[in-house]
Design a protein around this motif. Structure first.
Motif, PDB file in Angstrom:
ATOM      1  N   ASP A  85      58.947  16.711 -31.835  1.00 39.18           N
ATOM      2  CA  ASP A  85      58.233  16.654 -30.558  1.00 39.18           C
ATOM      3  C   ASP A  85      57.218  17.776 -30.398  1.00 39.18           C
ATOM      4  O   ASP A  85      56.324  17.685 -29.563  1.00 39.18           O
ATOM      5  CB  ASP A  85      59.205  16.669 -29.379  1.00 39.18           C
ATOM      6  CG  ASP A  85      59.798  15.293 -29.111  1.00 39.18           C
ATOM      7  OD1 ASP A  85      59.266  14.296 -29.641  1.00 39.18           O
ATOM      8  OD2 ASP A  85      60.788  15.220 -28.366  1.00 39.18           O
ATOM      9  N   HIS A 144      57.852   9.798 -28.514  1.00 39.60           N
ATOM     10  CA  HIS A 144      59.082  10.586 -28.547  1.00 39.60           C
ATOM     11  C   HIS A 144      60.074   9.906 -29.488  1.00 39.60           C
ATOM     12  O   HIS A 144      60.272   8.696 -29.411  1.00 39.60           O
ATOM     13  CB  HIS A 144      59.683  10.704 -27.148  1.00 39.60           C
ATOM     14  CG  HIS A 144      58.663  11.097 -26.127  1.00 39.60           C
ATOM     15  ND1 HIS A 144      58.211  12.384 -25.981  1.00 39.60           N
ATOM     16  CD2 HIS A 144      57.962  10.351 -25.237  1.00 39.60           C
ATOM     17  CE1 HIS A 144      57.300  12.426 -25.039  1.00 39.60           C
ATOM     18  NE2 HIS A 144      57.119  11.202 -24.569  1.00 39.60           N
ATOM     19  N   VAL A 145      60.678  10.687 -30.368  1.00 42.87           N
ATOM     20  CA  VAL A 145      61.596  10.145 -31.365  1.00 42.87           C
ATOM     21  C   VAL A 145      63.017  10.606 -31.066  1.00 42.87           C
ATOM     22  O   VAL A 145      63.271  11.788 -30.898  1.00 42.87           O
ATOM     23  CB  VAL A 145      61.197  10.589 -32.788  1.00 42.87           C
ATOM     24  CG1 VAL A 145      62.177  10.066 -33.819  1.00 42.87           C
ATOM     25  CG2 VAL A 145      59.785  10.125 -33.115  1.00 42.87           C
ATOM     26  N   ASP A 146      63.923   9.634 -30.981  1.00 47.85           N
ATOM     27  CA  ASP A 146      65.347   9.912 -30.819  1.00 47.85           C
ATOM     28  C   ASP A 146      66.016   9.636 -32.160  1.00 47.85           C
ATOM     29  O   ASP A 146      66.047   8.490 -32.615  1.00 47.85           O
ATOM     30  CB  ASP A 146      65.931   9.033 -29.720  1.00 47.85           C
ATOM     31  CG  ASP A 146      67.421   9.266 -29.515  1.00 47.85           C
ATOM     32  OD1 ASP A 146      67.901  10.379 -29.797  1.00 47.85           O
ATOM     33  OD2 ASP A 146      68.098   8.320 -29.069  1.00 47.85           O
ATOM     34  N   ILE A 147      66.508  10.701 -32.799  1.00 49.78           N
ATOM     35  CA  ILE A 147      67.151  10.567 -34.102  1.00 49.78           C
ATOM     36  C   ILE A 147      68.571  10.057 -33.871  1.00 49.78           C
ATOM     37  O   ILE A 147      69.372  10.711 -33.220  1.00 49.78           O
ATOM     38  CB  ILE A 147      67.194  11.918 -34.850  1.00 49.78           C
ATOM     39  CG1 ILE A 147      65.805  12.540 -34.918  1.00 49.78           C
ATOM     40  CG2 ILE A 147      67.810  11.754 -36.218  1.00 49.78           C
ATOM     41  CD1 ILE A 147      64.771  11.740 -35.645  1.00 49.78           C
ATOM     42  N   GLU A 148      68.862   8.877 -34.393  1.00 53.79           N
ATOM     43  CA  GLU A 148      70.175   8.272 -34.200  1.00 53.79           C
ATOM     44  C   GLU A 148      71.045   8.537 -35.424  1.00 53.79           C
ATOM     45  O   GLU A 148      71.872   9.433 -35.441  1.00 53.79           O
ATOM     46  CB  GLU A 148      70.025   6.759 -33.979  1.00 53.79           C
ATOM     47  CG  GLU A 148      69.207   6.411 -32.768  1.00 53.79           C
ATOM     48  CD  GLU A 148      68.753   4.960 -32.783  1.00 53.79           C
ATOM     49  OE1 GLU A 148      69.125   4.190 -33.690  1.00 53.79           O
ATOM     50  OE2 GLU A 148      68.013   4.601 -31.866  1.00 53.79           O
ATOM     51  N   VAL A 168      65.909   5.547 -36.267  1.00 50.33           N
ATOM     52  CA  VAL A 168      65.467   6.309 -35.109  1.00 50.33           C
ATOM     53  C   VAL A 168      65.016   5.316 -34.037  1.00 50.33           C
ATOM     54  O   VAL A 168      64.835   4.131 -34.315  1.00 50.33           O
ATOM     55  CB  VAL A 168      64.296   7.269 -35.451  1.00 50.33           C
ATOM     56  CG1 VAL A 168      64.719   8.292 -36.498  1.00 50.33           C
ATOM     57  CG2 VAL A 168      63.058   6.521 -35.912  1.00 50.33           C
ATOM     58  N   THR A 169      64.835   5.820 -32.832  1.00 48.89           N
ATOM     59  CA  THR A 169      64.221   5.036 -31.770  1.00 48.89           C
ATOM     60  C   THR A 169      62.980   5.785 -31.329  1.00 48.89           C
ATOM     61  O   THR A 169      63.024   6.997 -31.103  1.00 48.89           O
ATOM     62  CB  THR A 169      65.175   4.864 -30.570  1.00 48.89           C
ATOM     63  OG1 THR A 169      66.332   4.143 -31.015  1.00 48.89           O
ATOM     64  CG2 THR A 169      64.511   4.091 -29.450  1.00 48.89           C
ATOM     65  N   VAL A 170      61.884   5.060 -31.235  1.00 48.25           N
ATOM     66  CA  VAL A 170      60.622   5.648 -30.815  1.00 48.25           C
ATOM     67  C   VAL A 170      60.297   5.135 -29.425  1.00 48.25           C
ATOM     68  O   VAL A 170      60.296   3.923 -29.182  1.00 48.25           O
ATOM     69  CB  VAL A 170      59.487   5.286 -31.795  1.00 48.25           C
ATOM     70  CG1 VAL A 170      58.154   5.832 -31.295  1.00 48.25           C
ATOM     71  CG2 VAL A 170      59.800   5.804 -33.186  1.00 48.25           C
ATOM     72  N   HIS A 171      60.033   6.062 -28.509  1.00 47.56           N
ATOM     73  CA  HIS A 171      59.609   5.704 -27.154  1.00 47.56           C
ATOM     74  C   HIS A 171      58.129   5.998 -27.022  1.00 47.56           C
ATOM     75  O   HIS A 171      57.683   7.101 -27.314  1.00 47.56           O
ATOM     76  CB  HIS A 171      60.391   6.487 -26.098  1.00 47.56           C
ATOM     77  CG  HIS A 171      59.925   6.182 -24.710  1.00 47.56           C
ATOM     78  ND1 HIS A 171      60.359   5.077 -24.027  1.00 47.56           N
ATOM     79  CD2 HIS A 171      59.044   6.816 -23.910  1.00 47.56           C
ATOM     80  CE1 HIS A 171      59.762   5.051 -22.837  1.00 47.56           C
ATOM     81  NE2 HIS A 171      58.958   6.094 -22.747  1.00 47.56           N
ATOM     82  N   ASP A 231      61.029   1.271 -25.859  1.00 46.77           N
ATOM     83  CA  ASP A 231      61.756   1.909 -26.951  1.00 46.77           C
ATOM     84  C   ASP A 231      61.762   0.919 -28.109  1.00 46.77           C
ATOM     85  O   ASP A 231      62.093  -0.251 -27.925  1.00 46.77           O
ATOM     86  CB  ASP A 231      63.196   2.217 -26.549  1.00 46.77           C
ATOM     87  CG  ASP A 231      63.278   3.331 -25.527  1.00 46.77           C
ATOM     88  OD1 ASP A 231      62.354   4.159 -25.478  1.00 46.77           O
ATOM     89  OD2 ASP A 231      64.270   3.371 -24.781  1.00 46.77           O
TER      90      ASP A 231
END
Length: 137
Positions: A28, A36-40, A45-48, A55
């Protein structure tokens, strides 16, 4: 398909730059402000995207031996990208980012993409400089 690419010279060795790129906890700090990247569960990953408010399931892969990161949407296949770091001598390196949009509805347009790429590369350079200053080189 629409493709975009930008490059920027960084004032650090390629390995140092790639270490900053591959640090997922710091993404970020240099990614476009609207992404915005949420590392799962890597590489998942999920990108918003602020632009769409959506998402999207995506993949993010790091290839340290090649100093390369690759990413793309998981289910729709509408978007992919890569970032490559290459040493250019004298303790400097070049970072190239390439984006491919396979779905026109996902493409925010040439000016928006180039503005985002230029901003991201500028912020990455700032992060590289900060890290070099904090580690003494």
């Amino acid at each position: 398909m629409t493709e975009y690419e930008r490059s920027r010279t960084m004032p650090a060795q390629a390995e140092h730059v790639f270490d900053q790129v591959a640090n997922v906890a710091q993404l970020d700090a240099w990614l476009p402000d609207a992404v915005h990247v949420d590392i799962e569960d890597p590489p998942a990953v999920t990108v918003h995207e602020d632009r769409s408010g959506q998402d999207m399931p995506a993949l993010l892969r790091s290839q340290p031996d090649q100093m390369r990161m690759e990413w793309g949407t998981r289910e729709q296949g509408s978007y992919t990208g890569w970032l490559q770091v290459a040493g250019i001598g004298s303790g400097a390196s070049e970072v190239t980012v390439h984006l491919s949009f396979f779905d026109d509805s996902h493409d925010p347009g040439e000016q928006a993409v180039y503005d985002a790429l230029d901003g991201s590369l500028r912020r990455l350079e700032e992060q590289v400089r900060l890290r070099a200053d904090n580690t003494g080189g």
